[in-house]
Scaffold this active site. Sequence first.
Site, PDB file in Angstrom:
ATOM      1  N   ARG A  92       0.812  -1.221   0.000  1.00  0.00           N
ATOM      2  CA  ARG A  92       0.000   0.000   0.000  1.00  0.00           C
ATOM      3  C   ARG A  92       0.846   1.273   0.000  1.00  0.00           C
ATOM      4  O   ARG A  92       1.929   1.303   0.596  1.00  0.00           O
ATOM      5  CB  ARG A  92      -0.932  -0.002   1.214  1.00  0.00           C
ATOM      6  N   HIS A 121      -0.950  -2.557  -4.546  1.00  0.00           N
ATOM      7  CA  HIS A 121      -0.394  -3.542  -5.483  1.00  0.00           C
ATOM      8  C   HIS A 121      -0.260  -3.032  -6.913  1.00  0.00           C
ATOM      9  O   HIS A 121      -0.568  -3.747  -7.869  1.00  0.00           O
ATOM     10  CB  HIS A 121      -1.230  -4.813  -5.449  1.00  0.00           C
ATOM     11  N   HIS A 212       2.583 -13.039  -5.035  1.00  0.00           N
ATOM     12  CA  HIS A 212       1.468 -13.081  -4.083  1.00  0.00           C
ATOM     13  C   HIS A 212       0.853 -14.482  -3.973  1.00  0.00           C
ATOM     14  O   HIS A 212      -0.373 -14.625  -3.966  1.00  0.00           O
ATOM     15  CB  HIS A 212       0.400 -12.067  -4.482  1.00  0.00           C
ATOM     16  N   ASP A 284      -2.037  -9.172   8.684  1.00  0.00           N
ATOM     17  CA  ASP A 284      -1.792  -8.538   7.383  1.00  0.00           C
ATOM     18  C   ASP A 284      -0.709  -7.488   7.607  1.00  0.00           C
ATOM     19  O   ASP A 284      -0.927  -6.296   7.431  1.00  0.00           O
ATOM     20  CB  ASP A 284      -3.066  -7.909   6.824  1.00  0.00           C
ATOM     21  N   GLU A 347       4.730 -12.808   1.519  1.00  0.00           N
ATOM     22  CA  GLU A 347       5.178 -11.965   0.418  1.00  0.00           C
ATOM     23  C   GLU A 347       6.490 -11.271   0.782  1.00  0.00           C
ATOM     24  O   GLU A 347       6.497 -10.336   1.578  1.00  0.00           O
ATOM     25  CB  GLU A 347       4.117 -10.914   0.099  1.00  0.00           C
TER      26      GLU A 347
END
Length: 382
Positions: A92, A121, A212, A284, A347
């Site tokens: 982001r 992304h 991803h 996350d 990731e």
Amino acid sequence: MTETQTKPQGPDPIVEVEQFGKLPDGTVVLKYTLQNGLGAELEVLEYGGTVRRLTVPGPDGKPRNVIVGPDTLEGWVKEPYYGQLIGRVANRIAGGRFALDGKEYALATNNAPGGIPCALHGGEQGFNARLWKLRAFFQGTEALVPAWAHGQGYYGPEDACLYLTLESPDGDQGYPGAVHAEVLYVLTPANTWRIVYRLTADAPTPVAMTQHAYWNLKGCAQGDILDHTLQVSAARYTPVNAGLIPTGELAPVAGTPFDFTRPRRLGEAVDADDDQIRYGAGYDHNFVLDHPEGALGHAATLTAPDGMAMEVWTDQPGMQVYTGNYIPDGLATPEGPTCRRGGVALETQHFADSVNHPDFPSVILRPGQEVRSVTEYRFPKA
């Protein structure tokens, strides 16, 4: 259409090519299947550089697809990012804005955690939504790949390899400068999937790619991943605000739900009474990896209840752990419908919003420079 290439020295490795589907505009998309001759297969689509399946032998010796994602091309158009290459900038960017060399840039805001808009992304049509050019090669056919990849240890005589390229023009998704992106996918006899990234640009621009893939080591569509254990080589992480944008702090994981310095079950604290967990509806978050940036080091080990294990090695400074909190119930995959938290993404990356945090490792690429990075997903043999 089916085409098979083999290296001159023998039947292994193998790359098979066939038509997979068509995009809404009628463009045909091919699928490349890399085989190492020892039970591992990697299926890759031209669209998004997508890894559709990675099949490796499980502890019982039977083949097991450990990648979670849609079954059809239409699935990726509707539900992006599963197993896809992400760029120009992964993760982001706050408000979709950044400044570079005194000029302000505005990007599309295609995500809004907590109702706070950001660019996610690479934009509405990031690298994941592009048709990459793919070319299979083996050691001994180096003329098929550029000189920078020769003699670097990226591939060996028994490896099946793909060379992927993409051109991103000046102004693409609001980013300055034209970027040339190159990626190697390598499948080794040791059941390692190696990814090598190389990017160049003709003007200063931010770049930060990742892959991803969502992982379920029990097998795709075999329930959620909360019974997996995870160990991360990171004593710090980057806390975020309600918009999942890093605050700029590099906080210790000790005493928090983010302490994976020893193996910990993903479900143990995924719903903890903690603001950081609430912001992400689970994990996350970016972990600050312990190894020096630019040096290949251990990032994580993921283990299923039956002992199936995967190691992540990278030279990137960070790794996002995302527990699939928004994977929808009933997503159609090659093995059947999956469920919420049916996969975990690991990731390897630069930190989110690095372009707006001068203290974070830089993501700015300038003419005459290159970004080169390696990530490996290793499956140790039992």
